[in-house]
Design a protein around this motif. Structure first.
Motif, PDB file in Angstrom:
ATOM      1  N   THR A  78       0.837  -1.212   0.000  1.00  0.00           N
ATOM      2  CA  THR A  78       0.000   0.000   0.000  1.00  0.00           C
ATOM      3  C   THR A  78       0.866   1.254   0.000  1.00  0.00           C
ATOM      4  OG1 THR A  78      -1.795  -1.138   1.172  1.00  0.00           O
ATOM      5  CG2 THR A  78      -1.752   1.280   1.279  1.00  0.00           C
ATOM      6  N   HIS A  79       1.997   1.182   0.737  1.00  0.00           N
ATOM      7  CA  HIS A  79       2.879   2.346   0.858  1.00  0.00           C
ATOM      8  C   HIS A  79       4.059   2.288  -0.115  1.00  0.00           C
ATOM      9  CE1 HIS A  79       0.632   2.419   4.671  1.00  0.00           C
ATOM     10  NE2 HIS A  79       0.906   3.708   4.702  1.00  0.00           N
ATOM     11  N   ASP A  80       4.002   1.321  -1.045  1.00  0.00           N
ATOM     12  CA  ASP A  80       5.079   1.165  -2.038  1.00  0.00           C
ATOM     13  C   ASP A  80       6.439   1.085  -1.350  1.00  0.00           C
ATOM     14  OD1 ASP A  80       5.835   0.795  -4.680  1.00  0.00           O
ATOM     15  OD2 ASP A  80       6.334   2.913  -4.958  1.00  0.00           O
ATOM     16  N   PHE A  81       6.491   0.289  -0.278  1.00  0.00           N
ATOM     17  CA  PHE A  81       7.701   0.167   0.543  1.00  0.00           C
ATOM     18  C   PHE A  81       8.376  -1.174   0.272  1.00  0.00           C
ATOM     19  CE2 PHE A  81      10.060  -0.882   4.396  1.00  0.00           C
ATOM     20  CZ  PHE A  81      10.699   0.313   4.687  1.00  0.00           C
ATOM     21  N   GLY A  82       9.673  -1.199   0.386  1.00  0.00           N
ATOM     22  CA  GLY A  82      10.414  -2.452   0.271  1.00  0.00           C
ATOM     23  C   GLY A  82      11.252  -2.528  -1.002  1.00  0.00           C
ATOM     24  N   ILE A  83      12.303  -3.318  -0.935  1.00  0.00           N
ATOM     25  CA  ILE A  83      13.290  -3.418  -2.015  1.00  0.00           C
ATOM     26  C   ILE A  83      12.639  -3.712  -3.359  1.00  0.00           C
ATOM     27  CG2 ILE A  83      15.259  -4.744  -2.862  1.00  0.00           C
ATOM     28  CD1 ILE A  83      15.992  -5.234   0.126  1.00  0.00           C
ATOM     29  N   LEU A  84      11.763  -4.719  -3.402  1.00  0.00           N
ATOM     30  CA  LEU A  84      11.177  -5.129  -4.670  1.00  0.00           C
ATOM     31  C   LEU A  84      10.212  -4.081  -5.215  1.00  0.00           C
ATOM     32  CD1 LEU A  84      10.563  -8.910  -3.912  1.00  0.00           C
ATOM     33  CD2 LEU A  84      12.430  -7.889  -5.220  1.00  0.00           C
ATOM     34  N   ASN A  85       9.535  -3.374  -4.336  1.00  0.00           N
ATOM     35  CA  ASN A  85       8.635  -2.312  -4.786  1.00  0.00           C
ATOM     36  C   ASN A  85       9.411  -1.104  -5.296  1.00  0.00           C
ATOM     37  OD1 ASN A  85       6.219  -3.704  -4.239  1.00  0.00           O
ATOM     38  ND2 ASN A  85       6.319  -3.139  -2.078  1.00  0.00           N
ATOM     39  N   TRP A  86      10.541  -0.818  -4.698  1.00  0.00           N
ATOM     40  CA  TRP A  86      11.366   0.300  -5.150  1.00  0.00           C
ATOM     41  C   TRP A  86      11.939   0.047  -6.549  1.00  0.00           C
ATOM     42  CZ3 TRP A  86      14.172   0.024   0.184  1.00  0.00           C
ATOM     43  CH2 TRP A  86      13.338   0.605   1.161  1.00  0.00           C
ATOM     44  N   LEU A  87      12.150  -1.234  -6.871  1.00  0.00           N
ATOM     45  CA  LEU A  87      12.712  -1.574  -8.174  1.00  0.00           C
ATOM     46  C   LEU A  87      11.673  -1.550  -9.286  1.00  0.00           C
ATOM     47  CD1 LEU A  87      15.047  -4.544  -7.135  1.00  0.00           C
ATOM     48  CD2 LEU A  87      15.731  -2.214  -7.741  1.00  0.00           C
ATOM     49  N   ASP A  88      10.399  -1.502  -8.917  1.00  0.00           N
ATOM     50  CA  ASP A  88       9.306  -1.419  -9.900  1.00  0.00           C
ATOM     51  C   ASP A  88       9.406  -2.541 -10.935  1.00  0.00           C
ATOM     52  OD1 ASP A  88       6.991  -0.383 -11.000  1.00  0.00           O
ATOM     53  OD2 ASP A  88       8.072   0.984 -12.340  1.00  0.00           O
ATOM     54  N   LEU A  89       9.404  -3.771 -10.460  1.00  0.00           N
ATOM     55  CA  LEU A  89       9.597  -4.946 -11.307  1.00  0.00           C
ATOM     56  C   LEU A  89       8.273  -5.460 -11.865  1.00  0.00           C
ATOM     57  CD1 LEU A  89      12.056  -6.861  -8.944  1.00  0.00           C
ATOM     58  CD2 LEU A  89      12.678  -5.654 -11.043  1.00  0.00           C
ATOM     59  N   PRO A  90       8.320  -6.168 -12.989  1.00  0.00           N
ATOM     60  CA  PRO A  90       7.119  -6.867 -13.457  1.00  0.00           C
ATOM     61  C   PRO A  90       6.754  -7.973 -12.478  1.00  0.00           C
ATOM     62  CG  PRO A  90       9.025  -7.462 -14.787  1.00  0.00           C
ATOM     63  CD  PRO A  90       9.450  -6.318 -13.923  1.00  0.00           C
ATOM     64  N   VAL A  91       5.535  -8.481 -12.563  1.00  0.00           N
ATOM     65  CA  VAL A  91       5.024  -9.443 -11.584  1.00  0.00           C
ATOM     66  C   VAL A  91       5.925 -10.666 -11.457  1.00  0.00           C
ATOM     67  CG1 VAL A  91       3.114 -10.993 -11.033  1.00  0.00           C
ATOM     68  CG2 VAL A  91       2.641  -8.697 -11.874  1.00  0.00           C
ATOM     69  N   TRP A  92       6.356 -11.238 -12.603  1.00  0.00           N
ATOM     70  CA  TRP A  92       7.157 -12.463 -12.543  1.00  0.00           C
ATOM     71  C   TRP A  92       8.509 -12.221 -11.874  1.00  0.00           C
ATOM     72  CZ3 TRP A  92      11.980 -12.837 -14.613  1.00  0.00           C
ATOM     73  CH2 TRP A  92      12.358 -11.883 -15.579  1.00  0.00           C
ATOM     74  N   ALA A  93       9.129 -11.075 -12.174  1.00  0.00           N
ATOM     75  CA  ALA A  93      10.432 -10.756 -11.582  1.00  0.00           C
ATOM     76  C   ALA A  93      10.289 -10.443 -10.096  1.00  0.00           C
ATOM     77  CB  ALA A  93      11.064  -9.576 -12.319  1.00  0.00           C
ATOM     78  N   HIS A  94       9.184  -9.805  -9.743  1.00  0.00           N
ATOM     79  CA  HIS A  94       8.892  -9.517  -8.331  1.00  0.00           C
ATOM     80  C   HIS A  94       8.785 -10.829  -7.555  1.00  0.00           C
ATOM     81  CE1 HIS A  94       6.895  -7.859  -4.778  1.00  0.00           C
ATOM     82  NE2 HIS A  94       7.116  -6.635  -5.242  1.00  0.00           N
TER      83      HIS A  94
END
Length: 274
Positions: A78-94
Protein backbone atom coordinates in the motif's frame (compact mmCIF):
# COMPACT_ATOMS: atom_id res chain seq x y z
CA UNK A 1 -6.71 -12.14 -4.76
CA UNK A 2 -8.42 -13.58 -1.66
CA UNK A 3 -9.36 -16.65 -3.69
CA UNK A 4 -5.73 -17.07 -4.83
CA UNK A 5 -4.42 -16.77 -1.29
CA UNK A 6 -6.95 -19.31 -0.04
CA UNK A 7 -6.00 -21.71 -2.81
CA UNK A 8 -2.29 -21.31 -2.09
CA UNK A 9 -2.85 -21.92 1.64
CA UNK A 10 -4.78 -25.08 0.85
CA UNK A 11 -2.09 -26.21 -1.59
CA UNK A 12 0.63 -25.69 1.01
CA UNK A 13 -1.25 -27.83 3.54
CA UNK A 14 -1.91 -30.61 1.02
CA UNK A 15 1.74 -30.59 -0.12
CA UNK A 16 2.98 -30.80 3.48
CA UNK A 17 0.75 -33.74 4.42
CA UNK A 18 1.34 -35.58 1.14
CA UNK A 19 5.11 -35.14 1.38
CA UNK A 20 5.16 -36.38 4.96
CA UNK A 21 3.15 -39.52 4.20
CA UNK A 22 5.01 -40.32 0.98
CA UNK A 23 8.47 -39.91 2.49
CA UNK A 24 7.51 -41.88 5.61
CA UNK A 25 6.49 -44.71 3.31
CA UNK A 26 9.73 -44.55 1.31
CA UNK A 27 11.78 -44.44 4.52
CA UNK A 28 9.93 -47.49 5.81
CA UNK A 29 10.52 -49.48 2.63
CA UNK A 30 14.12 -48.44 2.02
CA UNK A 31 15.72 -46.42 4.85
CA UNK A 32 19.29 -45.15 4.45
CA UNK A 33 20.03 -45.65 8.16
CA UNK A 34 18.29 -48.47 10.06
CA UNK A 35 17.66 -46.28 13.09
CA UNK A 36 14.77 -48.26 14.54
CA UNK A 37 15.85 -51.81 13.58
CA UNK A 38 12.40 -52.63 12.24
CA UNK A 39 10.61 -51.52 15.42
CA UNK A 40 7.34 -49.80 14.52
CA UNK A 41 6.92 -48.81 18.18
CA UNK A 42 10.24 -46.94 18.34
CA UNK A 43 9.55 -45.20 15.05
CA UNK A 44 6.05 -44.29 16.27
CA UNK A 45 7.39 -42.75 19.48
CA UNK A 46 9.89 -40.74 17.45
CA UNK A 47 7.19 -39.58 15.04
CA UNK A 48 4.83 -38.62 17.88
CA UNK A 49 7.43 -36.50 19.68
CA UNK A 50 8.56 -34.65 16.55
CA UNK A 51 5.08 -34.09 15.16
CA UNK A 52 3.80 -32.82 18.51
CA UNK A 53 6.24 -29.97 18.14
CA UNK A 54 5.37 -29.52 14.48
CA UNK A 55 1.61 -29.39 15.03
CA UNK A 56 1.98 -27.05 18.03
CA UNK A 57 4.07 -24.68 15.92
CA UNK A 58 1.65 -24.81 12.99
CA UNK A 59 -1.26 -23.84 15.26
CA UNK A 60 0.68 -20.99 16.86
CA UNK A 61 1.78 -19.49 13.54
CA UNK A 62 -1.71 -19.81 12.07
CA UNK A 63 -3.45 -18.23 15.06
CA UNK A 64 -0.97 -15.53 16.07
CA UNK A 65 1.26 -14.68 13.11
CA UNK A 66 -0.56 -15.26 9.81
CA UNK A 67 -2.58 -12.06 10.31
CA UNK A 68 0.58 -10.11 11.19
CA UNK A 69 2.29 -11.31 8.00
CA UNK A 70 -0.77 -10.34 5.97
CA UNK A 71 -0.75 -6.88 7.55
CA UNK A 72 3.00 -6.46 6.89
CA UNK A 73 2.64 -7.45 3.23
CA UNK A 74 -0.42 -5.21 2.77
CA UNK A 75 1.26 -2.23 4.43
CA UNK A 76 4.42 -2.59 2.33
CA UNK A 77 2.50 -2.72 -0.93
CA UNK A 78 0.00 0.00 0.00
CA UNK A 79 2.88 2.35 0.86
CA UNK A 80 5.08 1.16 -2.04
CA UNK A 81 7.70 0.17 0.54
CA UNK A 82 10.41 -2.45 0.27
CA UNK A 83 13.29 -3.42 -2.01
CA UNK A 84 11.18 -5.13 -4.67
CA UNK A 85 8.64 -2.31 -4.79
CA UNK A 86 11.37 0.30 -5.15
CA UNK A 87 12.71 -1.57 -8.17
CA UNK A 88 9.31 -1.42 -9.90
CA UNK A 89 9.60 -4.95 -11.31
CA UNK A 90 7.12 -6.87 -13.46
CA UNK A 91 5.02 -9.44 -11.58
CA UNK A 92 7.16 -12.46 -12.54
CA UNK A 93 10.43 -10.76 -11.58
CA UNK A 94 8.89 -9.52 -8.33
CA UNK A 95 7.92 -13.12 -7.48
CA UNK A 96 11.35 -14.53 -8.35
CA UNK A 97 13.02 -11.80 -6.31
CA UNK A 98 10.70 -12.51 -3.40
CA UNK A 99 11.65 -16.20 -3.33
CA UNK A 100 15.39 -15.45 -3.61
CA UNK A 101 15.39 -12.74 -0.95
CA UNK A 102 13.31 -14.82 1.47
CA UNK A 103 15.73 -17.71 1.01
CA UNK A 104 18.67 -15.36 1.61
CA UNK A 105 17.03 -14.29 4.88
CA UNK A 106 16.48 -17.92 5.84
CA UNK A 107 20.18 -18.65 5.26
CA UNK A 108 21.33 -15.86 7.55
CA UNK A 109 18.65 -16.61 10.14
CA UNK A 110 19.95 -20.20 10.23
CA UNK A 111 23.52 -18.95 10.68
CA UNK A 112 22.36 -16.77 13.57
CA UNK A 113 20.75 -19.79 15.21
CA UNK A 114 24.12 -21.53 15.24
CA UNK A 115 26.40 -18.61 16.09
CA UNK A 116 24.41 -16.80 18.79
CA UNK A 117 24.26 -18.84 22.05
CA UNK A 118 20.76 -17.69 22.99
CA UNK A 119 19.25 -18.78 19.69
CA UNK A 120 21.31 -21.99 19.68
CA UNK A 121 19.66 -23.08 22.94
CA UNK A 122 16.39 -23.34 21.02
CA UNK A 123 17.76 -24.50 17.67
CA UNK A 124 19.65 -27.40 19.24
CA UNK A 125 16.28 -29.14 19.77
CA UNK A 126 16.29 -29.68 15.99
CA UNK A 127 19.89 -30.92 15.95
CA UNK A 128 19.54 -33.21 18.95
CA UNK A 129 17.62 -35.78 16.89
CA UNK A 130 19.96 -38.80 16.47
CA UNK A 131 17.44 -40.45 14.13
CA UNK A 132 16.93 -37.78 11.50
CA UNK A 133 14.07 -38.51 9.15
CA UNK A 134 11.27 -36.61 7.46
CA UNK A 135 9.62 -35.86 10.83
CA UNK A 136 12.76 -33.97 11.90
CA UNK A 137 11.71 -31.32 9.38
CA UNK A 138 8.91 -30.47 11.84
CA UNK A 139 11.04 -30.71 14.99
CA UNK A 140 11.70 -27.08 15.91
CA UNK A 141 11.24 -25.68 19.38
CA UNK A 142 8.24 -23.38 19.70
CA UNK A 143 10.51 -20.62 20.98
CA UNK A 144 12.54 -20.70 17.76
CA UNK A 145 9.36 -20.56 15.69
CA UNK A 146 8.08 -17.57 17.67
CA UNK A 147 11.36 -15.66 17.23
CA UNK A 148 11.43 -16.49 13.53
CA UNK A 149 7.80 -15.47 13.07
CA UNK A 150 8.29 -12.12 14.82
CA UNK A 151 11.41 -11.29 12.78
CA UNK A 152 9.61 -12.27 9.58
CA UNK A 153 7.28 -9.26 9.98
CA UNK A 154 9.93 -6.55 9.32
CA UNK A 155 11.61 -8.82 6.72
CA UNK A 156 8.36 -9.01 4.73
CA UNK A 157 8.09 -5.22 4.85
CA UNK A 158 11.74 -4.62 3.93
CA UNK A 159 11.57 -7.00 0.96
CA UNK A 160 8.16 -5.71 -0.12
CA UNK A 161 6.56 -9.15 -0.33
CA UNK A 162 3.06 -9.95 -1.47
CA UNK A 163 1.36 -12.54 0.74
CA UNK A 164 0.86 -14.87 -2.23
CA UNK A 165 4.63 -14.78 -2.84
CA UNK A 166 5.27 -15.74 0.77
CA UNK A 167 2.89 -18.69 0.35
CA UNK A 168 4.65 -19.81 -2.82
CA UNK A 169 8.01 -19.66 -1.03
CA UNK A 170 6.53 -21.52 1.93
CA UNK A 171 5.24 -24.31 -0.31
CA UNK A 172 8.61 -24.70 -2.07
CA UNK A 173 10.33 -24.68 1.30
CA UNK A 174 8.10 -27.41 2.75
CA UNK A 175 8.81 -29.70 -0.21
CA UNK A 176 12.58 -29.28 -0.12
CA UNK A 177 12.95 -29.30 3.69
CA UNK A 178 10.98 -32.55 4.03
CA UNK A 179 12.98 -34.04 1.15
CA UNK A 180 16.44 -33.24 2.52
CA UNK A 181 15.62 -34.35 6.06
CA UNK A 182 14.25 -37.70 4.90
CA UNK A 183 16.12 -40.87 5.85
CA UNK A 184 16.83 -41.67 2.22
CA UNK A 185 19.75 -41.43 -0.18
CA UNK A 186 19.79 -40.71 -3.89
CA UNK A 187 22.20 -42.13 -6.45
CA UNK A 188 25.33 -39.97 -6.28
CA UNK A 189 24.97 -38.58 -9.81
CA UNK A 190 21.35 -37.56 -9.16
CA UNK A 191 22.18 -36.02 -5.79
CA UNK A 192 25.07 -34.08 -7.34
CA UNK A 193 22.85 -32.77 -10.12
CA UNK A 194 20.07 -31.68 -7.74
CA UNK A 195 22.38 -30.09 -5.17
CA UNK A 196 23.62 -27.69 -7.82
CA UNK A 197 20.28 -25.95 -7.18
CA UNK A 198 18.54 -27.28 -4.05
CA UNK A 199 19.55 -28.86 -0.76
CA UNK A 200 19.65 -32.66 -0.98
CA UNK A 201 19.65 -35.48 1.61
CA UNK A 202 23.40 -36.04 1.21
CA UNK A 203 24.07 -32.36 1.75
CA UNK A 204 21.82 -31.89 4.76
CA UNK A 205 22.93 -35.03 6.58
CA UNK A 206 26.31 -33.30 6.89
CA UNK A 207 24.64 -30.37 8.63
CA UNK A 208 23.20 -32.75 11.25
CA UNK A 209 26.57 -34.35 12.01
CA UNK A 210 27.77 -34.50 15.61
CA UNK A 211 31.13 -33.03 14.54
CA UNK A 212 30.83 -29.27 14.96
CA UNK A 213 32.72 -28.21 11.78
CA UNK A 214 30.12 -30.21 9.84
CA UNK A 215 27.22 -29.00 12.00
CA UNK A 216 28.30 -25.45 11.19
CA UNK A 217 28.03 -25.93 7.43
CA UNK A 218 25.32 -26.33 4.77
CA UNK A 219 22.96 -23.76 6.29
CA UNK A 220 20.74 -23.27 3.26
CA UNK A 221 17.09 -24.25 3.41
CA UNK A 222 16.01 -24.23 -0.23
CA UNK A 223 18.70 -23.12 -2.72
CA UNK A 224 22.07 -24.76 -2.17
CA UNK A 225 24.11 -22.03 -3.86
CA UNK A 226 24.00 -19.72 -0.84
CA UNK A 227 26.42 -22.09 0.90
CA UNK A 228 28.80 -22.02 -2.05
CA UNK A 229 28.62 -18.24 -2.24
CA UNK A 230 29.37 -17.92 1.49
CA UNK A 231 31.95 -20.75 1.62
CA UNK A 232 29.90 -22.88 4.03
CA UNK A 233 29.35 -25.81 1.65
CA UNK A 234 30.64 -29.20 2.82
CA UNK A 235 30.28 -32.88 1.90
CA UNK A 236 31.07 -36.07 3.82
CA UNK A 237 32.35 -39.23 2.17
CA UNK A 238 31.34 -41.94 2.79
CA UNK A 239 27.95 -40.71 3.92
CA UNK A 240 27.26 -43.91 5.86
CA UNK A 241 29.86 -42.93 8.48
CA UNK A 242 28.04 -39.79 9.65
CA UNK A 243 26.76 -39.85 13.22
CA UNK A 244 23.87 -37.45 13.78
CA UNK A 245 22.59 -35.76 16.92
CA UNK A 246 24.25 -33.92 19.81
CA UNK A 247 26.47 -35.72 22.33
CA UNK A 248 25.15 -33.66 25.24
CA UNK A 249 21.49 -34.47 24.56
CA UNK A 250 21.50 -38.21 23.99
CA UNK A 251 19.35 -39.45 26.85
CA UNK A 252 15.94 -41.05 26.40
CA UNK A 253 14.37 -38.08 28.19
CA UNK A 254 15.85 -35.71 25.60
CA UNK A 255 13.90 -37.46 22.83
CA UNK A 256 10.52 -37.33 24.58
CA UNK A 257 7.99 -34.53 24.21
CA UNK A 258 8.72 -33.04 27.65
CA UNK A 259 12.46 -33.21 27.02
CA UNK A 260 12.14 -31.44 23.69
CA UNK A 261 10.12 -28.57 25.17
CA UNK A 262 12.45 -28.13 28.17
CA UNK A 263 15.78 -28.60 26.35
CA UNK A 264 16.51 -24.87 25.84
CA UNK A 265 16.19 -24.27 29.58
CA UNK A 266 18.57 -26.94 30.83
CA UNK A 267 22.14 -28.04 30.25
CA UNK A 268 23.09 -31.31 28.63
CA UNK A 269 25.27 -33.94 30.24
CA UNK A 270 28.26 -32.78 28.20
CA UNK A 271 28.47 -29.03 27.62
CA UNK A 272 29.82 -27.77 24.32
CA UNK A 273 30.62 -24.25 23.26
CA UNK A 274 28.78 -23.13 20.16
Amino acid sequence: MDALIGQLQQTQSIVAVTGLVLLLLIEHIHPFFDFFHGSIKKKGIHLLANMTLGITNAVITSVFFAVAWLWAASWANTHDFGILNWLDLPVWAHAVGAVLLMDTWMYWWHVMNHKLPFFWRFHRVHHADPNMDVTTASRFHTGEIIFSSILRIPVIMLIGLHLWELLIYGTLLVVVVQFHHANIALPEKLDKMLRAVIVTPAMHKVHHSRWQPETDSNYTSLFSFWDRINSTFRLHDPLETISMGLDEFDSEEDQQVKGLFTMPFREGEEKKDK
